[in-house]
Design an enzyme around this catalytic site. Structure first.
Site, PDB file in Angstrom:
ATOM      1  N   CYS A  75      29.491  23.480 -11.904  1.00 13.37           N
ATOM      2  CA  CYS A  75      28.633  22.591 -12.697  1.00 13.37           C
ATOM      3  C   CYS A  75      28.082  23.410 -13.853  1.00 13.37           C
ATOM      4  O   CYS A  75      27.319  24.352 -13.616  1.00 13.37           O
ATOM      5  CB  CYS A  75      27.500  22.029 -11.839  1.00 13.37           C
ATOM      6  N   HIS A 161      39.110  17.722 -14.214  1.00 11.62           N
ATOM      7  CA  HIS A 161      38.739  16.854 -15.343  1.00 11.62           C
ATOM      8  C   HIS A 161      39.970  16.173 -15.935  1.00 11.62           C
ATOM      9  O   HIS A 161      41.003  16.815 -16.132  1.00 11.62           O
ATOM     10  CB  HIS A 161      38.059  17.674 -16.447  1.00 11.62           C
ATOM     11  N   GLU A 210      31.175  11.123 -14.463  1.00 14.81           N
ATOM     12  CA  GLU A 210      31.325  12.244 -13.533  1.00 14.81           C
ATOM     13  C   GLU A 210      31.749  11.799 -12.125  1.00 14.81           C
ATOM     14  O   GLU A 210      31.252  10.795 -11.601  1.00 14.81           O
ATOM     15  CB  GLU A 210      30.004  13.029 -13.406  1.00 14.81           C
ATOM     16  N   CYS A 219      27.723  16.631 -19.492  1.00 11.68           N
ATOM     17  CA  CYS A 219      28.502  17.297 -18.444  1.00 11.68           C
ATOM     18  C   CYS A 219      29.031  18.592 -19.047  1.00 11.68           C
ATOM     19  O   CYS A 219      29.858  18.558 -19.964  1.00 11.68           O
ATOM     20  CB  CYS A 219      29.655  16.400 -17.985  1.00 11.68           C
ATOM     21  N   GLY A 222      32.608  19.215 -18.323  1.00  5.78           N
ATOM     22  CA  GLY A 222      33.350  18.187 -19.063  1.00  5.78           C
ATOM     23  C   GLY A 222      33.521  18.568 -20.519  1.00  5.78           C
ATOM     24  O   GLY A 222      34.575  18.348 -21.123  1.00  5.78           O
TER      25      GLY A 222
HETATM   26  N1  LIG Z   1      30.433  15.876 -11.113  1.00  6.60           N
HETATM   27  C1  LIG Z   1      31.036  17.218 -11.148  1.00  6.60           C
HETATM   28  C2  LIG Z   1      29.982  18.295 -10.772  1.00  6.60           C
HETATM   29  C3  LIG Z   1      28.866  18.405 -11.821  1.00  6.60           C
HETATM   30  C4  LIG Z   1      29.398  18.786 -13.168  1.00  6.60           C
HETATM   31  C5  LIG Z   1      28.482  18.557 -14.363  1.00  6.60           C
HETATM   32  N2  LIG Z   1      27.165  18.049 -14.085  1.00  6.60           N
HETATM   33  C6  LIG Z   1      28.462  19.771 -15.283  1.00  6.60           C
HETATM   34  O1  LIG Z   1      27.455  19.987 -15.987  1.00  6.60           O
HETATM   35  O2  LIG Z   1      29.498  20.473 -15.335  1.00  6.60           O
HETATM   36  C7  LIG Z   1      32.220  17.255 -10.160  1.00  6.60           C
HETATM   37  O3  LIG Z   1      32.241  16.444  -9.227  1.00  6.60           O
HETATM   38  O4  LIG Z   1      33.086  18.107 -10.354  1.00  6.60           O
END
Ligand SMILES: N[C@H](CCC[C@H](N)C(=O)O)C(=O)O
Length: 276
Positions: A75, A161, A210, A219, A222
């Protein structure tokens, strides 16, 4: 048992952060979901735990749980908040903090201007390691979705992603396509879904649906994945400003096999206690 936490946010992607070194925390999915609930709990996109180190040459272990209770590998916005948290809590006095995650070690740099710069490691493009079902690695893939034929990029920053290029993020079909791509069978671990509008070779706008949390204001991984996808498709340079609904990140990446750097803010909102 009463547990201390800090509510934090990175560009509006928000977190409940717990020191799981001085506190005993068993992160079962049902409890995580309750914590993340914006009416019955603290309310956050992800829950972050600071644990004792597990990997060599790291000072802490960093665990990440989505609002749906799923534990994930990485994250980016949370990593910046992690650095701010361990410094503010006096758990370290370093400016460069080596941290282990389920995706390997990353390095968090607290900058004099208050921003946090993160060595996010080397992006992964091999389909099997994303994971994404594809015959061979490519800069973009055709993805059939019911009656639609989409073109996506597929990248892992430790977490998976899919990246779609759109004309205008404001009108992008995030709510319609995000949940359907998230659970597409070619992503066996599900997937985060980015909608990228390329303004020029050094500026993009991005919205992200997400995995395990829905659309967030930002994100970090992301943003990293979108720049990687745009760059391998020959449309972006080595330093890109990413504008998300919650604010901006700077992503630097010299190309395949090289480390990617993400720079952005991290802020504490309030401290609290919650009974377990
Ligand atoms: N939802 C993401 C985890 C949080 C990523 C995001 N909040 C960031 O800042 O990278 C996943 O399931 O891989």
């Amino acid at each position: 048992m009463r547990l201390r936490f800090t509510k934090m946010q990175g560009l509006g992607n928000d977190f409940a952060v717990f020191d799981a070194i001085s506190q005993t925390i068993d992160p079962d999915p049902g409890w995580i979901r309750r914590l993340a609930d914006r009416r019955f709990g603290i309310g956050c996109d992800q829950v972050l735990l600071v644990e004792p180190p597990r990997l060599p040459d790291t000072d802490f272990h960093y665990r990440i749980f989505n609002a749906d209770g799923s534990e994930v590998e990485q994250c980016g916005n949370g990593a910046r908040c992690f650095a701010r948290f361990v410094r503010d809590q006096g758990m370290t006095d370093k400016d460069a903090i080596p941290v282990g995650t389920a995706a390997g070690a990353i390095r968090l740099h607290l900058e004099p201007n208050g921003q946090v710069r993160v060595d996010m490691g080397v992006p992964i493009l091999e389909p099997a390691r994303i994971p994404f079902v594809a015959d061979q690695q490519a800069s973009s893939y055709a993805l059939a979705l019911d009656d639609e034929a989409l073109t996506i990029g597929a990248v892992s920053m430790g977490n998976p992603h899919a990246v779609l290029q759109v004309e205008d993020v404001d009108t992008a079909p995030v709510a319609r396509l995000g949940p359907r791509i998230e659970i597409h069978p070619r992503f066996p671990q599900r997937v985060n879904v980015g909608f990228m509008q390329i303004l020029d070779s050094r500026h993009i706008r991005l919205r992200v649906f997400e995995r395990g949390a829905g659309e967030t204001l930002a994100c970090g991984t992301g943003a990293c994945a979108a720049v990687v996808s745009g760059r391998v498709r020959g449309r972006l340079e080595d330093r890109v400003q990413v504008k998300l609904p919650g604010g901006g990140l700077v992503i630097e990446w010299d190309g395949p096999g090289k480390t990617l750097w993400m720079t952005g803010p991290a802020e504490s909102v309030f401290h609290g206690e919650i009974d377990r």
